[in-house]
Enzyme design. Structure first.
Site, short mmCIF file in Angstrom:
data_model
loop_
_atom_site.label_atom_id
_atom_site.label_comp_id
_atom_site.label_asym_id
_atom_site.label_seq_id
_atom_site.Cartn_x
_atom_site.Cartn_y
_atom_site.Cartn_z
N GLU A 178 -3.68 -9.02 1.09
CA GLU A 178 -4.46 -9.06 2.47
C GLU A 178 -5.56 -8.52 2.08
O GLU A 178 -6.35 -8.39 1.21
CB GLU A 178 -3.81 -7.88 2.65
CG GLU A 178 -3.06 -7.84 4.29
CD GLU A 178 -2.93 -6.24 4.55
OE1 GLU A 178 -1.66 -5.83 3.82
OE2 GLU A 178 -3.30 -5.62 5.27
N GLU A 202 0.69 -1.37 0.50
CA GLU A 202 -0.14 -0.09 -0.26
C GLU A 202 1.03 1.50 -0.01
O GLU A 202 0.22 2.03 0.61
CB GLU A 202 -1.20 0.20 1.02
CG GLU A 202 -2.02 -1.01 1.01
CD GLU A 202 -2.37 -1.27 2.03
OE1 GLU A 202 -3.14 0.25 3.14
OE2 GLU A 202 -3.79 -2.08 2.11
C1 GAL Z 1 -4.02 -3.00 5.66
C2 GAL Z 1 -2.44 -2.08 5.64
C3 GAL Z 1 -1.96 -3.44 6.71
C4 GAL Z 1 -3.07 -3.02 7.90
C5 GAL Z 1 -4.60 -3.49 7.81
C6 GAL Z 1 -5.69 -3.10 8.99
O1 GAL Z 1 -4.36 -2.06 4.96
O2 GAL Z 1 -1.99 -3.07 4.33
O3 GAL Z 1 -0.66 -3.14 7.41
O4 GAL Z 1 -2.68 -1.61 8.62
O5 GAL Z 1 -4.82 -2.49 7.14
O6 GAL Z 1 -6.76 -3.43 8.18
#
Ligand code: GAL
Length: 819
Positions: free
Chosen positions: A510, A434
């Site tokens: 993710e 991100e």
């Molecule tokens: C994502 C990020 C992670 C963590 C996660 C929490 O956007 O890449 O590091 O912050 O959100 O939901």
């Protein structure tokens, strides 16, 4: 075979006397360090008096001993990647632990038999948090800013002539607002001394690939770099490949004239190779011996695996020719109560818990992992996405890596790829998570720069990045440029991404970010984003998530319904220190995450069984929630959920049937994967489920009972024995139970521990994200009836005796064998 044997014999004759002088040596600098927080003008000097400093063993995390305090790295910021526009007080964002500031480590070391003309000595750091400045005998040998990467320095010219009594000093500095989570602090990974002959294979100097893999045979290519060899030298290399049992399966001799530093290159054939996969993590060793004029100059061993990875457009990911979806999790590097300090047995335990759930992959969010993690993934069978950065040239944290990106990014990428390119578990590289650069008009150029480094250093693996700004990256060419498009959340945009990108594949780099606290249930049970409750806990009915994220079912369905989805990496496998979303804005004392499928103490939450029921379909899962101890809820609606691999089950409360539920494709996504009885009325007693298989046959029963009053402490060790090496940890589940042994699921007794005999107390954790009790004090409240005790073996074998007591409860004692 005859050829192999005679070569081996010839080698044995040669190796003995000559090699003895040249033998490599390597050891860890683990004990006898002196440490102090603070800066000292003369601490690099050989004569500096550090006797007043604390004696510590490395790996060491200076911040994990607390105290917890909201003032530590209190950040007043707008978290733009979460869509925030106004700065607010972010409490507990980096764990509320004192990781910031300067700290020094010092110790002396000897290199016995040191000969500066014949030897090279390297000092290798597996990671140091952060901005490491390294001094040997008072002279600065180097600097490495990124706290997560491995690096090394040739310290030969700095050593005392006789090699003895060298002083080593390391200055580390962590700036506040340098992280979005708890980074740890200090020499939190291992430090090694490696002594090699002058002409030698350098650190990470070999590269093993398997250009052709089939069940009949595999072609193995080995490139071996050599240092300090004059141009034009005639070199000979003999490499043997040994299987897991130490049996030679291939051998090859090659000669080459050293030409512009080109590595020695060999091709060997392994017949009937035992392929590496999560289900059968077979490993091989390539043992190379290098000769000049028939004299051995160095020997080098590389562990590797033989496997084939393919990403096929529209079809997905294939390992050894078999289509599979990543059943992965994201892991931060901290180990809960141990902080960031690396411990082999603690990582092994995490991976075992994940594998038991059916996970087959890990993303090392958002940085280079400890070598122990990748080695264990090789051995235990988990695929790894090794990730480098959370930010590039544009800041996410005020003092984050962007300060170093321009000068250091290439060096960091090179070390990462060379370090892990021989590990068969590593199946792709990730260049970033991100990164705000994804929306810069020229962002793709930065991505290309990093991706090209991966391709140059390792042409065998593809590159991904976790992207969350889907519109930007689809419009500006950023996503199209990267080998594998990894989306973070945004499941509703997978289809569009698939259609618009040339790859015709989408990876869930993710996913999830469902939040829950172990053993906590809130009413009414409703699916909702960003919910906060008065008790600062999230509900374990697994219906709460962040506004940018989703519940597990969205990701299950995408993986099952479309070939072109490659599966997922759930955020996260384990809870971690810091980022206590949704209790992150002026919400102290929350200071650890609630995203974990498993809590900070390593105890599975209910969600664990939901993932297991989908990821390990062939193994039985029949899990009931919530617990059944609700004093004061009599007569109230208390839904019951069952996570199971069976399609149907019937629910009974005190013998009364609430009917059968079956998983269905015709309802909500939750109804596709969970069995839910929403109208159950609470009355104390027994909850029973009877599971039915697809033919309608009752196959399994499970019962949950209201516990009576807390009676005693139950100690359940996760293993019967540990190794008496002063390092191995044993984990013991501590549970408060009633007279019959039922867990008292709302108990909060404080339990104190005494560990004697062949081990010592190491840490304790209860998984409560709001608890500020210290992990290294042998007393802690159980959280909803449970906690985890960690004990460490000593170097002497014997019994480790553990005594636990709590006011008003029968005390308990067990012993663990240390051998
Ligand atoms: C994502 C990020 C992670 C963590 C996660 C929490 O956007 O890449 O590091 O912050 O959100 O939901």
């Amino acid at each position: 075979m005859k050829y192999i044997c005679s070569l081996l014999f010839a080698m044995m004759l040669l190796v003995g006397p000559i090699f003895a002088q040249n033998a490599r040596k390597e050891w860890a600098l683990d004990e006898h360090w002196r440490f102090s927080k603070g800066d000292f003008e003369k601490a690099s000097s050989t004569t500096f008096d550090d006797q007043e400093w604390q004696e510590v063993t490395v790996p060491h995390d200076w911040a994990i001993y607390g105290p917890f305090d909201e003032k530590h790295d209190l950040q007043v910021v707008a978290v733009t990647q979460n869509g925030e526009k106004v700065a607010t007080k972010k409490t507990g964002r980096t764990g509320g632990l004192p990781y910031m500031g300067v700290g020094w480590y010092r110790r002396n070391f000897d290199v016995e038999g040191f000969d500066p003309k014949q030897q090279v000595v390297n000092l290798i750091f597996d990671g140091a948090m952060s901005e490491a400045q390294v001094y040997v005998n008072g002279q600065k040998v180097g600097f490495w800013p990124y706290g997560y990467n491995s690096f090394f320095f040739d310290i030969t010219p700095y050593l005392n002539e006789d090699g003895l009594n060298n002083s080593l000093a390391v200055r580390l500095e962590n700036k506040e607002q340098s992280s979005r989570w708890y980074p740890g602090a200090g020499l939190y990974r291992n430090v090694h001394i490696r002594v090699t002959p002058k002409i030698h294979v350098p650190v990470w100097g070999s590269f093993v690939t398997t250009p052709y893999v089939s069940e009949e045979y595999a072609s193995v290519n080995i490139k071996t770099q050599l240092e300090n060899v004059p141009e034009g030298t005639d070199l000979k290399i003999i490499t043997e490949i040994m299987d897991d049992e130490g049996k030679a399966v291939a051998v090859k001799e090659n000669t080459q004239k050293l030409n512009h530093g080109r590595p020695l290159e060999q091709y060997l054939t392994v017949n009937n190779p035992q392929l590496w996969s999560p289900e059968s993590p077979n490993l091989y060793h390539a043992q190379s011996t290098i000769y000049i004029d028939d004299q051995i100059v160095d020997k080098y061993t590389t562990r590797f695996g033989i496997r084939k990875i393919e990403f096929i457009a529209d079809k997905g990911f294939f390992l050894n020719g078999e289509h599979r979806k990543f059943q992965g999790v994201n892991l931060h590097h901290d180990l809960g109560p141990l902080g960031a300090a690396v411990n082999h047995s603690a990582i092994k335990r995490q991976l075992r818990i994940l594998k038991d759930m059916g996970a087959d992959a890990v993303r090392t969010s958002h940085n280079m992992p400890a070598p122990e993690l990748v080695e264990l993934c090789d051995e235990m069978g988990l695929m790894v996405m090794v990730e480098s950065f959370d930010e590039w040239d544009v800041a996410k944290s005020k003092n984050g890596y962007h300060r170093y990106f321009e000068e250091w990014a290439e060096k960091d990428m090179v070390n990462m790829v060379r370090h892990f390119r021989n590990n068969p578990s590593v199946i792709m590289w990730s260049i970033g998570n991100e990164v705000p650069t994804q929306c810069s008009p020229d962002g793709y150029k930065v991505a290309k720069f990093l991706q090209d480094i991966c391709h140059r250093e390792d042409p065998t693996r593809l590159v991904t990045a976790g992207m969350d700004r889907v519109s930007c990256v689809l419009d500006n060419g950023f996503a199209a440029m990267i080998d594998i498009a990894g989306l973070n959340y945004r499941t509703h945009r997978y289809q569009e991404t698939y259609e618009r990108l040339p790859h015709s594949l989408v990876l869930g780099s993710e996913t999830g970010s469902t939040v829950s606290s172990r053993g906590v249930y809130h009413f009414p049970v409703e699916k909702a984003a960003q919910v906060v409750h008065e008790d600062h806990q999230s509900s374990s009915y697994d219906m709460e998530y962040c506004y940018w994220s989703n519940l597990p079912e969205d990701d299950f369905a995408l993986a099952e319904d479309y070939d072109w989805t490659m599966g997922q990496f759930v955020w996260t496998g384990f809870d971690y220190l810091g980022e206590p979303t949704p209790y992150d804005t002026d919400a102290w004392p929350n200071h650890s995450s609630m995203f974990g499928i498993v809590d900070l103490a390593g105890i599975p939450k209910d969600r664990y069984y939901l993932y297991k029921s989908v990821w390990k379909k062939k193994e039985e899962t029949l899990h009931i929630l919530p617990h059944w101890n609700w004093k004061g809820r009599e007569g109230e609606i208390t839904p019951v959920f069952v996570y199971t691999n069976y399609p149907t089950a019937e629910l009974f409360v005190n013998g009364k049937s609430y009917g059968k539920q079956s998983k269905t494709m015709d309802g909500t996504l939750q109804e596709r994967y969970r069995l839910m009885w929403m109208d159950v009325v609470y009355e104390p007693g027994e909850v029973k489920v009877v599971a039915y298989d697809s033919t309608g046959k009752a196959v399994k029963e499970k019962m949950l009972k209201t516990a009576s009053k807390p009676h005693h402490i139950e100690l359940v060790p996760e293993q019967d024995a540990v190794q008496a090496n002063g390092k191995e940890l044993a984990f013991v589940m501590v549970r408060i139970v009633d007279k019959e042994g039922n867990l008292c699921p709302q108990d909060q007794h404080s339990v104190s521990f005494k560990v004697t005999g062949a081990g010592s107390f190491k840490a304790v954790a209860n998984g409560d994200p709001t608890s500020t009790e210290l992990f290294h004090v042998p007393e802690m409240k159980v959280f909803n009836g449970e906690l985890t005790l960690v004990v460490e073996s000593s170097k002497e074998a014997g019994e480790i005796i553990i005594d636990a007591k709590a006011r008003g409860l029968k005390r308990s004692s067990i012993s663990i064998h240390s051998k």
